[in-house]
Design a protein around this motif. Structure first.
Motif, PDB file in Angstrom:
ATOM      1  N   THR A  25       0.843  -1.186   0.000  1.00 33.18           N
ATOM      2  CA  THR A  25       0.000   0.000   0.000  1.00 33.18           C
ATOM      3  C   THR A  25       0.883   1.243   0.000  1.00 33.18           C
ATOM      4  O   THR A  25       2.006   1.218   0.502  1.00 33.18           O
ATOM      5  N   GLY A  29       3.329   6.229  -7.765  1.00 31.92           N
ATOM      6  CA  GLY A  29       3.097   5.755  -9.113  1.00 31.92           C
ATOM      7  C   GLY A  29       4.371   5.359  -9.813  1.00 31.92           C
ATOM      8  O   GLY A  29       5.447   5.884  -9.540  1.00 31.92           O
ATOM      9  N   TYR A  73      -4.102  -7.208  -8.483  1.00 32.81           N
ATOM     10  CA  TYR A  73      -4.452  -5.826  -8.171  1.00 32.81           C
ATOM     11  C   TYR A  73      -5.907  -5.768  -7.763  1.00 32.81           C
ATOM     12  O   TYR A  73      -6.786  -6.226  -8.497  1.00 32.81           O
ATOM     13  N   ASP A  74      -6.171  -5.219  -6.575  1.00 32.74           N
ATOM     14  CA  ASP A  74      -7.532  -5.047  -6.078  1.00 32.74           C
ATOM     15  C   ASP A  74      -7.983  -3.638  -6.462  1.00 32.74           C
ATOM     16  O   ASP A  74      -7.576  -2.663  -5.831  1.00 32.74           O
ATOM     17  N   THR A  75      -8.792  -3.562  -7.483  1.00 37.42           N
ATOM     18  CA  THR A  75      -9.197  -2.252  -7.986  1.00 37.42           C
ATOM     19  C   THR A  75      -9.958  -1.422  -6.966  1.00 37.42           C
ATOM     20  O   THR A  75      -9.625  -0.249  -6.756  1.00 37.42           O
ATOM     21  N   PRO A  76     -10.990  -1.971  -6.306  1.00 40.15           N
ATOM     22  CA  PRO A  76     -11.723  -1.139  -5.334  1.00 40.15           C
ATOM     23  C   PRO A  76     -10.826  -0.604  -4.223  1.00 40.15           C
ATOM     24  O   PRO A  76     -11.006   0.514  -3.756  1.00 40.15           O
ATOM     25  N   LYS A  77      -9.867  -1.419  -3.795  1.00 44.24           N
ATOM     26  CA  LYS A  77      -9.019  -0.991  -2.693  1.00 44.24           C
ATOM     27  C   LYS A  77      -7.754  -0.291  -3.170  1.00 44.24           C
ATOM     28  O   LYS A  77      -7.015   0.273  -2.356  1.00 44.24           O
ATOM     29  N   ASN A  78      -7.490  -0.357  -4.476  1.00 45.51           N
ATOM     30  CA  ASN A  78      -6.280   0.257  -5.042  1.00 45.51           C
ATOM     31  C   ASN A  78      -5.027  -0.270  -4.355  1.00 45.51           C
ATOM     32  O   ASN A  78      -4.134   0.486  -3.937  1.00 45.51           O
ATOM     33  N   THR A  79      -4.964  -1.567  -4.197  1.00 48.43           N
ATOM     34  CA  THR A  79      -3.798  -2.187  -3.565  1.00 48.43           C
ATOM     35  C   THR A  79      -3.302  -3.338  -4.417  1.00 48.43           C
ATOM     36  O   THR A  79      -4.053  -3.980  -5.135  1.00 48.43           O
ATOM     37  N   TRP A  80      -2.001  -3.588  -4.302  1.00 43.87           N
ATOM     38  CA  TRP A  80      -1.372  -4.717  -4.955  1.00 43.87           C
ATOM     39  C   TRP A  80      -1.058  -5.793  -3.927  1.00 43.87           C
ATOM     40  O   TRP A  80      -0.702  -5.499  -2.783  1.00 43.87           O
TER      41      TRP A  80
END
Length: 131
Positions: A25, A29, A73-80
Motif C-alpha cells: 500500500t 506511481g 491488483y484489487d481495484t476497489p481498494k487500489n492495492t497490490w
C-alpha cells in the motif's frame, strides 16, 4: 506511507505447498520490481523471485521450477498483492521471507536481486520446513 506486509508463513513438512502474500500500500506511481528475498541464520540474504514492471519474472536458479511469483491488483481498494507459491517445500527453504519493491528502469537484469534498487521492504514472514 509505503507499507509491504508479508503473510502466509508457518511450519510445514517437506513436500508441502505454501503460498506467501505481500500486500503493498502507498507505493508512489510507477513501474516496480517486486521481489521475494529470503534469509536463514548464518547465510546471506538472497533474492529468490521477482516480477518486474513489464510483467517479466526471474528466479534464483536453485528454486527454478518450484517457486512461482504472481501479482494481483484489487481495484476497489487500489492495492497490490504479490504472491509467492512454493511447491515441494524442502528443508533448505527454511528462512525468513521478505518482499521488497523498487522502481523498475526497464533494463536487463540477471537475477531477482538486481532488478532494481529496492527501497521498500516488509518485515518478513518465517517459513520452517521439517523433513
Amino acid at each position: 506511507q509505503v507499507q509491504l506486509v508479508e503473510s502466509g508463513g508457518g511450519s510445514l513438512e517437506s513436500g508441502d505447498t505454501l503460498r506467501l502474500s505481500c500486500l503493498g500500500t502507498g507505493l508512489p506511481g510507477g513501474a516496480y520490481c517486486t521481489a521475494w528475498f529470503r534469509q536463514s541464520p548464518g547465510k546471506e540474504r538472497e533474492g529468490v523471485a521477482v516480477i518486474d514492471g513489464g510483467g517479466g519474472t526471474k528466479y534464483l536458479d536453485a528454486v527454478e521450477g518450484r517457486f512461482t511469483v504472481s501479482p494481483d491488483y484489487d481495484t476497489p481498494k487500489n492495492t497490490w498483492t504479490w504472491y509467492l507459491k512454493i511447491r515441494n517445500l524442502q528443508s533448505e527453504d527454511t528462512a525468513m521471507y521478505f518482499c521488497a519493491a523498487g522502481l523498475y528502469t526497464g533494463g536487463w537484469y540477471s537475477r531477482p536481486s538486481t532488478c532494481a534498487t529496492y527501497s521498500y521492504w516488509g518485515h518478513g514472514t518465517q517459513v520452517t520446513v521439517s523433513s
